[in-house]
Motif scaffolding. Structure first.
Motif, PDB file in Angstrom:
ATOM      1  N   LYS A 185       0.877  -1.171   0.000  1.00 39.78           N
ATOM      2  CA  LYS A 185       0.000   0.000   0.000  1.00 39.78           C
ATOM      3  C   LYS A 185       0.910   1.216   0.000  1.00 39.78           C
ATOM      4  O   LYS A 185       1.435   1.624   1.031  1.00 39.78           O
ATOM      5  N   ARG A 186       1.129   1.776  -1.181  1.00 42.39           N
ATOM      6  CA  ARG A 186       2.086   2.872  -1.334  1.00 42.39           C
ATOM      7  C   ARG A 186       1.379   4.224  -1.254  1.00 42.39           C
ATOM      8  O   ARG A 186       0.232   4.372  -1.654  1.00 42.39           O
ATOM      9  N   ARG A 187       2.124   5.184  -0.745  1.00 45.65           N
ATOM     10  CA  ARG A 187       1.657   6.573  -0.751  1.00 45.65           C
ATOM     11  C   ARG A 187       2.747   7.423  -1.391  1.00 45.65           C
ATOM     12  O   ARG A 187       3.906   7.380  -0.972  1.00 45.65           O
ATOM     13  N   ILE A 188       2.365   8.177  -2.421  1.00 46.68           N
ATOM     14  CA  ILE A 188       3.324   9.025  -3.134  1.00 46.68           C
ATOM     15  C   ILE A 188       3.183  10.465  -2.664  1.00 46.68           C
ATOM     16  O   ILE A 188       2.080  11.024  -2.663  1.00 46.68           O
ATOM     17  N   THR A 189       4.297  11.048  -2.250  1.00 45.79           N
ATOM     18  CA  THR A 189       4.345  12.474  -1.936  1.00 45.79           C
ATOM     19  C   THR A 189       5.104  13.159  -3.062  1.00 45.79           C
ATOM     20  O   THR A 189       6.310  12.938  -3.233  1.00 45.79           O
ATOM     21  N   LEU A 190       4.384  13.948  -3.839  1.00 46.07           N
ATOM     22  CA  LEU A 190       4.975  14.630  -4.993  1.00 46.07           C
ATOM     23  C   LEU A 190       5.393  16.037  -4.564  1.00 46.07           C
ATOM     24  O   LEU A 190       4.546  16.894  -4.302  1.00 46.07           O
ATOM     25  N   THR A 204       9.805   6.027 -15.391  1.00 44.22           N
ATOM     26  CA  THR A 204       8.519   5.316 -15.309  1.00 44.22           C
ATOM     27  C   THR A 204       8.675   4.062 -14.472  1.00 44.22           C
ATOM     28  O   THR A 204       7.879   3.796 -13.553  1.00 44.22           O
ATOM     29  N   ALA A 205       9.715   3.265 -14.774  1.00 42.86           N
ATOM     30  CA  ALA A 205       9.935   2.021 -14.048  1.00 42.86           C
ATOM     31  C   ALA A 205      10.227   2.276 -12.572  1.00 42.86           C
ATOM     32  O   ALA A 205       9.731   1.551 -11.695  1.00 42.86           O
ATOM     33  N   ALA A 206      11.009   3.313 -12.274  1.00 46.09           N
ATOM     34  CA  ALA A 206      11.369   3.585 -10.885  1.00 46.09           C
ATOM     35  C   ALA A 206      10.154   4.028 -10.072  1.00 46.09           C
ATOM     36  O   ALA A 206       9.923   3.550  -8.957  1.00 46.09           O
ATOM     37  N   ILE A 207       9.362   4.959 -10.624  1.00 41.99           N
ATOM     38  CA  ILE A 207       8.211   5.460  -9.866  1.00 41.99           C
ATOM     39  C   ILE A 207       7.142   4.378  -9.739  1.00 41.99           C
ATOM     40  O   ILE A 207       6.530   4.212  -8.688  1.00 41.99           O
ATOM     41  N   MET A 208       6.920   3.616 -10.803  1.00 42.96           N
ATOM     42  CA  MET A 208       5.941   2.532 -10.729  1.00 42.96           C
ATOM     43  C   MET A 208       6.438   1.364  -9.887  1.00 42.96           C
ATOM     44  O   MET A 208       5.657   0.720  -9.185  1.00 42.96           O
ATOM     45  N   GLY A 209       7.747   1.099  -9.962  1.00 40.70           N
ATOM     46  CA  GLY A 209       8.236  -0.154  -9.413  1.00 40.70           C
ATOM     47  C   GLY A 209       8.971  -0.102  -8.099  1.00 40.70           C
ATOM     48  O   GLY A 209       9.216  -1.150  -7.505  1.00 40.70           O
ATOM     49  N   VAL A 210       9.341   1.092  -7.617  1.00 38.56           N
ATOM     50  CA  VAL A 210      10.108   1.103  -6.367  1.00 38.56           C
ATOM     51  C   VAL A 210       9.236   0.556  -5.236  1.00 38.56           C
ATOM     52  O   VAL A 210       8.132   1.043  -4.976  1.00 38.56           O
ATOM     53  N   PRO A 211       9.685  -0.490  -4.544  1.00 38.18           N
ATOM     54  CA  PRO A 211       8.852  -1.140  -3.530  1.00 38.18           C
ATOM     55  C   PRO A 211       8.980  -0.460  -2.172  1.00 38.18           C
ATOM     56  O   PRO A 211       9.581  -1.009  -1.235  1.00 38.18           O
ATOM     57  N   ALA A 212       8.413   0.728  -2.055  1.00 35.20           N
ATOM     58  CA  ALA A 212       8.479   1.496  -0.810  1.00 35.20           C
ATOM     59  C   ALA A 212       7.073   1.909  -0.393  1.00 35.20           C
ATOM     60  O   ALA A 212       6.251   2.260  -1.244  1.00 35.20           O
ATOM     61  N   ARG A 213       6.818   1.875   0.886  1.00 35.24           N
ATOM     62  CA  ARG A 213       5.488   2.252   1.388  1.00 35.24           C
ATOM     63  C   ARG A 213       5.261   3.755   1.259  1.00 35.24           C
ATOM     64  O   ARG A 213       4.130   4.208   1.100  1.00 35.24           O
ATOM     65  N   GLU A 214       6.346   4.513   1.354  1.00 35.73           N
ATOM     66  CA  GLU A 214       6.260   5.969   1.212  1.00 35.73           C
ATOM     67  C   GLU A 214       7.257   6.386   0.141  1.00 35.73           C
ATOM     68  O   GLU A 214       8.463   6.155   0.289  1.00 35.73           O
ATOM     69  N   VAL A 215       6.757   6.982  -0.939  1.00 30.36           N
ATOM     70  CA  VAL A 215       7.606   7.346  -2.070  1.00 30.36           C
ATOM     71  C   VAL A 215       7.588   8.865  -2.230  1.00 30.36           C
ATOM     72  O   VAL A 215       6.519   9.457  -2.446  1.00 30.36           O
TER      73      VAL A 215
END
Length: 749
Positions: free
Chosen positions: A278-283, A381-392
């Motif tokens: 369950k990821r949350r992205i902070t842009l 694209t691959a890094a933002i879609m694929g990085v396995p971190a709960r908080e990105v």
């Protein structure tokens, strides 16, 4: 004669020797040119201009003939050949390698024999030993020439076969009018089902008049016969309910078997570990000098584990140092470098090296506006879609917001947007700035290596202390040049737009020497994002509270700079993120089409796996990977090894693909691939611009070699030697750039 007269006048009273010396000085330029002509006539391509000039500089007889000139040149070249390697074998390898790198071709057999003879003579071998050395060198060269020709022929044959296979597939396609016969349906049903996306479209062709012709692969259409009764039943039920709704089958619109295997139209699902979290992205967006990375790094440092992903090796090092300053040890992984800290739970890496299978608490992905970059956008694209971190934490310029939001939507991730302002004001200068008006703390911007070095030379001539930063320099040299500017050893920095990404410098003013740049396709005006990104380097919080962006006198209007700085973010022309295949996709497609040809696999991926009008994704440019695949398909390496070679960072303008092919041939033959060498380097104060450029090219070749060494250590075992040569070149290039002699001489005059 006027030059000779001036030289003799300076020596008055002048005797015969003084006149002879002056005459030699006048004739040296012509002698150097004559020596180069003679070397070309004899096929001695290893003779450099510097050799000819050094030989001409040794002459003391103004009436010397060609034989005498050749003797002087022989001694100069012999000294260089002797210094190029501790043994004749090593020296021959270095010199022949330099020529191969410069031309992309092996020396003809007769010229190679001549070079071997000169190397033997330079190393003092007696007649018998020299003959044996030359004979063995010729045998080894002939063997390599045969292997290269064989590999090239095999690659051409494979390419022809794959092109024929692809053409046969394309020839087998049928238009919509062929569907009724394949599915035993009516033309109207075929139109309805194709329009609803129930039938996979293999190719769309634009016809005259703007009409689009859809073509279908019979092999993909025929299996849908069993679906026809269900589609008809669904249509009857929909008609009964007076609904126009059509059910979408489980198979997405695409190119059937290959498309399903590649699944690029479902790219987000490719990253199973990230999708399981369950990821949350902070842009976090904002202009340069707004402190985007500070809060993210604080959060990363407080987490139990995490990743910091940067666009450049230089910036990955800076992330690692920033974590260290916060009391956190971090390992480092880039394309050509590994620094593993035992027990460390944090990692700084370049974006392409993003780990995809080890979940962490926090990750940072920096410079997200590079999602739009033609060459590297797919890596973001691959890094933002694929990085396995709960908080990105995704950091970037405001222009990246729509694309990141699109990616988050495709991934099903929540997004919180944070917008930051500059810490200090940034304004456009009212008037142009002349070269004589440059002051300590100024950065002068050009957009080519040549312009940077020309501007540096002019400023040095005027007695200024100058640092330079441009893309061909290694991260180590860039850091050293930045340090010279930062600590006051250099007053002014002259740089390309490489300065606009990551280097924190105490710049007072950014001054554009031109308002146009060549972007790889055309020479165009700078856009607002480029002016903001580069100009934003002016004004460093705590050092220069206000940043000023100006234009060099004669280079354009200050009004243009002011307009670009105040322009709102431009909406991107394309919002679909770029995607590219990875090893798993390449392997799966190869199995599906039954081909071991990397060129064939990439051609089918380009043609078949992602529709040009796919609503969510677009295929990244794979031109260089395909060119490498075409060159190495004939070597005896497994498909996945060839795919690794296709990803190696090389410069096509420097014969990079041909070099990779030669390395791959040696790799496949079980021979050790020797790291590139710069050979003998002239003293930094005597280095010409041509020699500096040659050193930079060798450095880039070493980067590619080290990249491959991390992936094929058995074939590329001499990593210590490569690192030592890289460090030697770094020191030499630093020393060359640091030279101020031209400026002191001009100033004294």
């Amino acid at each position: 004669m006027p030059q000779l007269t001036r030289l003799v006048a300076r020596r008055m009273p002048a005797d015969r020797d003084a006149v002879a010396e002056a005459l030699c000085q006048v004739r040296r330029k012509a002698w150097a040119g004559r020596l180069l002509d003679l070397a070309n006539r004899f096929g001695e391509s290893w003779v450099r201009r510097a050799d000819a000039e050094a030989a001409a500089g040794r002459v003391t007889d103004p009436e010397i003939d060609d034989d005498g000139l050749r003797q002087e040149l022989s001694e100069v070249v012999g000294a260089r050949l002797h210094a190029s390697g501790e043994t004749p074998e090593a020296a021959l390898e270095v010199i022949a390698g330099e020529l191969l790198e410069a031309t992309g071709h092996l020396l003809p057999a007769d010229r190679y024999a001549t070079l071997a003879q000169q190397v033997a003579r330079a190393h003092g071998l007696d007649r018998g030993a020299a003959a044996a050395f030359v004979a063995e060198a010729i045998r080894a060269q002939d063997r390599r020439r045969t292997e290269l020709r064989s590999a090239e022929q095999a690659a051409r044959t494979r390419r022809r076969e794959e092109v024929a296979r692809l053409r046969a597939w394309e020839k087998s396609l049928v238009g919509i009018e062929g569907i009724p016969e394949l599915l035993s349906c009516t033309p109207k049903e075929a139109l309805r089902w194709a329009g609803a996306g129930l039938l996979p479209v293999a190719r769309k062709q634009r016809e005259r008049g703007g009409r689009e012709r859809w073509e279908f692969d019979p092999a993909e259409i025929i299996p849908f016969r069993r679906e026809v009764p269900e589609w008809r039943r669904a249509e009857r039920e929909a008609a009964d309910r007076k609904e126009a709704r059509r059910e979408t089958p489980a198979i997405r619109v695409g190119n059937a078997a290959i498309a399903r295997v590649a699944a690029l139209d479902r790219y987000a699902a490719h990253f199973a570990t990230a999708r399981a979290l369950k990821r949350r992205i902070t842009l976090v967006t904002g202009p340069t000098n707004s402190g985007k990375s500070h809060t993210a790094l604080d959060r990363l440092a407080s987490a139990e584990n995490g990743y910091a992903l940067a666009p450049l090796r230089l910036l990955a090092h800076e992330f690692r140092e920033a974590l260290s300053q916060r009391g956190v040890d971090a390992s480092l992984v880039t394309g050509e470098e590994r620094i593993i800290i035992p027990g460390s739970r944090h990692l700084a890496a370049t974006v392409e090296m993003c780990p995809l299978h080890n979940p962490v608490d926090v990750a940072i992905v920096d410079e997200a506006q590079l999602l739009h970059d033609r060459d590297r956008g797919a890596a973001w694209t691959a890094a933002i879609m694929g990085v396995p971190a709960r908080e990105v934490f995704v950091l970037g310029a405001p222009e990246c917001v729509p694309m990141v939001e699109r990616i988050a939507s495709l991934c099903g991730d929540e997004v919180e947007k944070v917008s930051l302002e500059r810490k200090g004001p940034l304004r456009a200068a009212t008037n142009p700035v002349g070269l004589s008006e440059l002051r300590p703390g100024d950065a002068l911007i050009a957009f080519s290596r040549r312009d940077v070095l020309d501007l540096r030379a002019e400023l040095v001539r005027r007695g200024r202390r100058v640092a330079v930063i441009y893309g061909a320099l290694s991260p180590e040299v860039r850091r050293a040049e930045a340090a010279r500017f930062r600590n006051g050893e250099a007053d002014i920095v002259v740089a390309t737009d490489a300065i606009g990404m990551g280097l924190n410098l105490p710049i007072r003013r950014v001054i554009f020497s031109t308002l146009k740049k060549f972007d790889g396709e055309e020479r165009r005006d700078l856009n607002s994002q480029e002016v903001k990104q580069i100009g934003g380097r002016a004004g460093r919080f705590g050092k220069h509270e206000e940043g000023i962006v100006a234009v060099l006198a004669g280079a354009g209007s200050p009004d243009f700079v002011r307009h670009m700085l105040n322009a709102p973010p431009q909406p991107p022309a394309e919002l679909r993120p770029q995607v590219q295949p990875d090893a798993d996709i390449v392997s799966a497609v190869a199995a599906e089409i039954g081909s071991d040809s990397l060129f064939g696999v990439l051609a089918r991926i380009k043609r078949a796996v992602l529709r040009l009008d796919d609503p969510n994704y677009r295929l990244a440019d794979m031109t260089q990977a395909q060119s490498i695949a075409s060159a190495i398909d004939g070597v005896g390496l497994p498909l996945m090894d060839r795919w690794t070679y296709a990803l190696c960072p090389v410069d096509e303008r420097d014969n990079g693909i041909a070099r990779l092919a030669r390395w791959a041939v040696d790799h496949a033959a079980g021979r050790v691939v020797v790291p590139p060498s710069a050979g003998r380097l002239p003293p930094p104060e005597q280095a010409s611009g041509e020699e500096l450029q040659r050193g930079e090219k060798v450095h880039k070749r070493l980067v590619a070699w080290r990249w491959l060494a991390l992936r094929f250590p058995m074939a590329y075992p001499e990593s210590d030697r490569a690192e030592a040569e890289t460090a030697r070149l770094d020191r030499w290039i630093e020393d060359v750039l640091r030279q101020q002699r031209r400026g002191r001489t001009a100033l004294a005059g």
